[in-house]
Design an enzyme around this catalytic site. Structure first.
Site, PDB file in Angstrom:
ATOM      1  N   TYR A  50      -6.897  -8.375   3.876  1.00 47.98           N
ATOM      2  CA  TYR A  50      -7.609  -7.960   2.658  1.00 47.98           C
ATOM      3  C   TYR A  50      -7.399  -8.991   1.541  1.00 47.98           C
ATOM      4  CZ  TYR A  50      -7.972  -3.546   5.101  1.00 47.98           C
ATOM      5  OH  TYR A  50      -8.236  -2.604   6.037  1.00 47.98           O
TER       6      TYR A  50
ATOM      7  N   GLU B 186       2.840  -3.545  -6.040  1.00 47.45           N
ATOM      8  CA  GLU B 186       1.915  -2.430  -5.835  1.00 47.45           C
ATOM      9  C   GLU B 186       0.604  -2.896  -5.217  1.00 47.45           C
ATOM     10  OE1 GLU B 186       2.644   0.556  -5.844  1.00 47.45           O
ATOM     11  OE2 GLU B 186       4.607   0.359  -6.774  1.00 47.45           O
TER      12      GLU B 186
ATOM     13  N   GLN C  69      -2.500  -1.799   1.148  1.00 51.12           N
ATOM     14  CA  GLN C  69      -2.907  -1.545   2.537  1.00 51.12           C
ATOM     15  C   GLN C  69      -1.834  -1.983   3.516  1.00 51.12           C
ATOM     16  OE1 GLN C  69      -5.625  -2.840   0.615  1.00 51.12           O
ATOM     17  NE2 GLN C  69      -7.243  -1.368   0.975  1.00 51.12           N
TER      18      GLN C  69
END
Ligand code: SF4
Length: 384
Positions: A94, A49, A54
């Site tokens: 990220y 998850e 993203q």
């Protein structure tokens, strides 16, 4: 609402993405889709998850597989070296997500002890608050973990779900300013009997039918109730924010070589989008400044070294969500000064062949490939 819920679940029974090769974390160890209230491996769901926050499913799968092979338990993740974690994450973007997973595993161990494993289901928290207390976990990720792993009735609202629900309700407000209403809708639609399947169905609908650019409304189980479809122009939803011009910046970068043929790299501070990753030193071009001047100035300011700026190695553009950057990269020859980490965690001279052992931001992969091709032209792309 119950009718919408039932029709979505009926559609998903036939068309859902129930392929163990695609979402292995959603299957039992003997390869079955879990029965209602049957548990799944919580750690596997958690990692998946966070990676999916993203990133698309197809991209995530090889990363998730490598990650779970290397860190199959919370203890293995908590005790891992951060550099190894960042290397395994390299290319997913990220990077703060990876560092927060690491911190989250350590926080879990402090709270629940070392016995936390996929066999000890009773020790994993099942309430939203415990998951929200972890770094990098928001309500949608927490809801997704709890519904996937335990089949608990928590709604989700990721980017795909926002788009589907904005279309279903033909909301006149952009999703970023309408999340309260969309959360209510997600909660109202959620099947209390099959929350795991319902949330998966909602995600699958967004990924395969109600897609961003080409929704297949004829195949959609909600077409009769969908307000965006009824309007005749489903692509008008979700309503978009007025576009804004992204700031553009040129970055001068120096690939500095010394007389031993080593190349200079530095490790960014831990804050920010790319925190903790390695990079070639450089910085922003000032207005009216020649790029060679930018590079020698930045290397002097950030590393306290003098260099001879040589020819351009490569120039490349890279877009982030909030800015566009152009990297103009020059080869440089080190002249004097012991490199100091004045604006970074540490600096290092390494052999060019060692660069692959350090986690770099995605934009740097092309710089490394260009450098290796320049140093070893006879090896062509094999060197890259
Ligand atoms: S009818 Fe079309 S726009 Fe509406 S939810 Fe289905 S696919 Fe999306």
């Amino acid at each position: 609402m119950p009718e919408l819920s039932h029709s979505l679940l009926a559609w998903w029974e036939v068309h859902g993405r129930k392929d163990p090769a695609l979402k292995p974390w959603m299957f039992t160890k003997d390869g079955r889709w879990p029965e209602p209230h049957e548990h799944l491996n919580v750690l596997e769901c958690w990692i998946a998850e966070v990676m999916l926050q993203q990133t698309q499913l197809q991209v995530v799968l090889p990363y998730w597989t490598r990650w779970m092979e290397r860190f199959p338990t919370v203890l293995a993740l908590a005790e891992a070296d951060e550099q190894e974690i960042l290397l395994l994450w390299q290319g997913l973007g990220y990077y703060s997500r990876a560092r927060r997973l690491h911190q989250g595993a350590q926080q879990f161990l402090r709270t629940y002890g070392k016995g936390l494993s996929d066999d000890a289901f009773d020790r994993w928290p099942r309430d939203l608050e415990s998951w929200l207390a972890l770094p990098g976990i928001g309500p949608s990720t927490a809801g997704s973990i709890l519904s996937s792993a335990f089949d608990l009735p928590f709604p989700i609202l990721d980017g795909n779900v926002k788009r589907v629900l904005s279309r279903l309700s033909a909301s006149s407000t952009p999703p970023a300013r309408n999340s309260k209403e969309l959360w209510v809708l997600s909660e109202q639609l959620l099947s209390r009997e099959q929350p795991r399947n319902f949330n998966q169905a909602l995600m699958d609908l967004g990924a395969t039918v109600c897609t961003p650019k080409n929704p297949s409304c004829q195949q959609c189980p909600w077409s009769e109730q969908c307000a965006a479809y009824a309007s005749g122009d489903p692509l008008a939803y979700p309503v978009k924010e007025a576009p804004r011009e992204l700031p553009f910046q040129v970055i001068g970068v120096g690939v500095v070589l010394n007389d031993a043929g080593e190349v200079l790299i530095d490790q960014r501070l831990n804050e920010g989008l790319l925190g903790g990753l390695w990079e070639f030193p450089g910085g922003k071009q000032e207005p009216g400044e020649a790029i060679e001047t930018t590079i020698s100035r930045e290397l002097q300011e950030e590393l306290a070294i003098e260099v001879q700026v040589g020819e351009e190695l490569i120039s490349l553009d890279h877009a982030y969500s909030h800015k566009r950057l152009r990297f103009v990269v020059h080869l440089c020859q080190w002249r004097s000064g012991e490199p100091q980490p004045l604006a970074s965690q540490q600096v290092r001279w390494v052999q060019p062949q060692q660069l692959k052992d350090f986690p770099f931001p995605a934009a740097n992969a092309r710089i490394i490939a260009a450098l290796l091709a320049r140093l070893h032209p006879e090896e062509g792309t094999a060197a890259a």
